[in-house]
Design an enzyme around this catalytic site. Structure first.
Site, PDB file in Angstrom:
ATOM      1  N   LEU B 226       0.832  -1.209   0.000  1.00  0.00           N
ATOM      2  CA  LEU B 226       0.000   0.000   0.000  1.00  0.00           C
ATOM      3  C   LEU B 226       0.868   1.261   0.000  1.00  0.00           C
ATOM      4  CD1 LEU B 226      -2.968   0.948   0.163  1.00  0.00           C
ATOM      5  CD2 LEU B 226      -2.654   1.145   2.625  1.00  0.00           C
ATOM      6  N   ASP B 227       0.598   2.171  -0.932  1.00  0.00           N
ATOM      7  CA  ASP B 227       1.330   3.447  -1.040  1.00  0.00           C
ATOM      8  C   ASP B 227       2.819   3.218  -1.283  1.00  0.00           C
ATOM      9  OD1 ASP B 227      -1.095   4.613  -0.462  1.00  0.00           O
ATOM     10  OD2 ASP B 227      -0.614   4.999   1.629  1.00  0.00           O
TER      11      ASP B 227
END
Lengths: 283, 283, 283, 283
Positions: B226-227
């Site tokens: 994530l990210d």
């Protein structure tokens, strides 16, 4: 020479500006600049910076401060009045990298940084000749894990009475809480990243690994929380895949010196108020 | 219409440029633009993007690709050749905020974004009228924790055969690894912070709390982390103590749409190569 | 030490890249970086910059140049090959303002500017001590309307054989066409405005009067047309109504030194090609 | 809804801030924001913008204005008080390019532009459908050299009573002095260059020919002097030799819409004071 700067922070209430400006007017002061900020009008904090001119400022300042005390008390103000002509005295701490120190020395020499550079302290001997060529005393105080406490004691002794503000111009040692408590919001560090990205060591290597497209630098007041103090100024520059870690460091040096010099200028011009780990910067 | 783009990445070795340019020359192609980057000359990776013109490109491309295969094999190349006139087809996923979608629609309508917008999918019904007014199909697929797998299956079915590239234009749902594996380096997200600062939720509130002086946005390819995917583009804008969280969001919307639009443009113009979580962007 | 840079400009024709890269490959050179630009593919100009590695470069360069001559002739090329390790030699001309000179000296000392600073010439005596402290010869050649021709003759004599590139680091005298013809595209000036705005004298006063919101600086090659030569680099900084002419000058000094330093770096790294009063800058 | 904004400009004299803040305090108003600027303390001009809250503002404003008149007279003030909740009404004039209009429409729809868009007038019919889809009246008034006076009369008639501020969002006709005198400092234009560079027609072609490395846009109040009115805002974006005139136009469109939208926002929030062809912008 008759210009002064007044900084006030207090809980917001109706009538603060009126009370302060009327006080100044009655004492014959002329407001030449004022900047105000209210954080959340309902029950928030109020911040103001006023520049005013007052004939015979030096002679009349003690009485002015005396007379202002009841006004300040009424509004629970945190306040100060400083003659604009009184230069702040800086102590600069530096390790091996000279670019931030050089920028401050040049801006000082060019008259762009309105301050006295009282002394430079380094844990390395390398920059003695450079610093002394500017007519500034240079002190080499080596720091090892064993001698850290002793070295700090020496630093404090050198600085005490000589400087009001301490600049960490790429000084690579951690400042102890004991040292810090002598200089609340008077100790400025330049961190070589766009905080809070890349806290800790080797930020340019971290930035390279993450493949960022901008690198930055952050000037902040030092608090006990490492890299966590109130941010004064930040800036960035564009980089690309072509830039390796050394390129990032080189580009970063330029941002670091610009960002630190801006922060120091704002500090010595009494443009910064601190509240709960955030800065209000009136520029 | 006879313009093509060639992207190559491979381990660096002497003679790659000569081999490729001689190949193109012998096949009658004229190189009109080339950008090359070698990561660490000694034993590193080699990246090149070549735009060339070739008469009767469409008819001759299959043969050209066939003939190039042995060259590519000799140098262990990762490669592709795309006709510049062939528009990539985009699927845009969006939730409730419309600014990134609008920017893409306008740039597309103005002719600044050379792509087809094949469809828009949202977990909310709100933007149907807007999207359909551009003549683009709009699909409302609600997503709840219980129906997430089912919703994704519907999304994949809608996209399959219709779009090559997926844009998350402020789509607030997490994409599953199963979805991702269909679109390696073809799924672009806009994150509303200067990554890696403020990963996770509510980045503008985080930025406000930290008192940063610049806020930013990051366009990146989506990976399982994530990210954490390869960053394509970032930009920032200056803010001050006067800006509250809502101001940061408003300012942030402008950066987000600019950054996402740039990233999408570069992607559809075959300007981006990915290697080990970093992008090489030839602009 | 075996790295060389090749700059070529010529009318565009099919096969240039192939011919050059094949030539280099056959001579055992490995291309580590190349940048190419074709101005208007149909009948326009072609520009390329190639960095390559070649074993025993110094010994083999004369033969390489000799062998390349027929290739160059075939394509009507304007070309040069320079060993990357061979530093260009700079002569810096300066008047009374020291900020641009200081920036170059500091970047040179920090290793960021890969060049030799052969000498500094000034029409004022003020900076002798500063320059000589860097170990660089300083020549004071006063200039008056009556002695201008004589002064230039002295300057040329001092520079001849000592420097290849001349930097006007806020040198406030106009260079004569006779001087210029010795240094075509080798004479770089920093102009204190965003050209073509505010040509001529007192650009900061002009900028203040016009009430601009950004001020800039421009580095350009000097030609006979005052402030009209090919632009190498420009940058700007935001200002506001609060900034008076002195503030604009102070802010301008920072932009000037950054812009000039960039332009000089690009020049000494052979990154600039000039064609019809425009520059192609490969960065 | 009880927030008001006060704008004052007058010759500087001691006691202005005190008089104004005391006046507001005595009338029960609470100052939530103030920005002040004194141009040259000795005998210069004084500018202030104050935001204050006052219970039952709407009902009490007439009396407040009445009471303030003598204070204003004493200091020879130019002044106004506007309820912050009262939206300014915009008339947008546009020709064939829609990007600036679209940006304003979108920011208005997103709630970022606090104003009413009363009507759009164009000398072309093209954007009727777009504008009407936002629920805004669209008037097509063709303009030829012969019908120019007549067309302006129609424009004035449509605008009168409907709009306070006129935005030239890439409107390619020159406004007559007669028109202008109805809207002093209420008529905002976006010029597609970094003024004063490239005044007049075809600025992007001019910029390309000159080989600039940044292109910009300028929002300014319209005065009788073409491209010579007070500058409100400017910004630039980096370009390179790779960008042809069409690229410059495309990049320019992005800067134009950002710069115009900022200027309009500041105007409708009463942040701009004009004095002698220069603006004071309190942001």
């Amino acid at each position: 020479v008759n210009r002064a700067r007044m900084l006030i922070s207090c809980p917001d209430r109706p009538g603060i500006v009126a009370a302060v400006s009327q006080f100044l007017s009655e004492h014959g002061a002329n407001i030449v600049q004022s900047d105000q900020y209210t954080m959340d009008p309902e029950g928030g904090m109020f911040f103001i910076r006023i520049e005013f001119d007052l004939d015979q400022l030096t002679a009349r300042l003690p009485q002015l401060e005396n007379d202002f005390a009841p006004v300040a008390e009424r509004f629970s103000m945190n306040w100060s009045i400083s003659p604009a002509s009184k230069k702040k005295r800086l102590a600069i701490l530096v390790s091996k990298e000279d670019h931030c120190l050089l920028e401050l020395l040049w801006q000082w020499q060019a008259g762009d940084l309105y301050a006295d550079i009282a002394l430079v302290i380094s844990n390395h001997p390398d920059m003695r000749e450079l610093v002394e060529s500017f007519g500034i005393p240079y002190y080499h105080i080596p720091v090892t894990p064993e001698t850290k406490a002793e070295a700090e004691a020496k630093q404090i002794e050198l600085i005490r009475g000589q400087a009001d503000v301490i600049i960490l111009a790429r000084y690579m040692q951690i400042i102890s809480p004991e040292f810090l408590k002598h200089y609340p919001n008077q100790l400025i560090n330049i961190h070589h990243s766009f905080l809070p990205a890349f806290v800790g060591g080797k930020p340019y290597a971290q930035a390279y690994d993450r493949g960022v497209k901008l690198i930055g630098a952050t000037a902040h007041y030092v608090t006990e929380e490492l890299d966590g103090g109130p941010i004064i100024e930040q800036d960035v520059q564009r980089v690309s895949h072509r830039d390796n870690v050394d390129d990032l460091k080189r580009i970063g040096r330029h941002i670091e010196r610009i960002v630190l010099a801006r922060a120091v200028s704002w500090h010595v011009e009494d443009r910064i108020l601190v509240y709960q780990n955030r800065t209000v910067v009136f520029v």
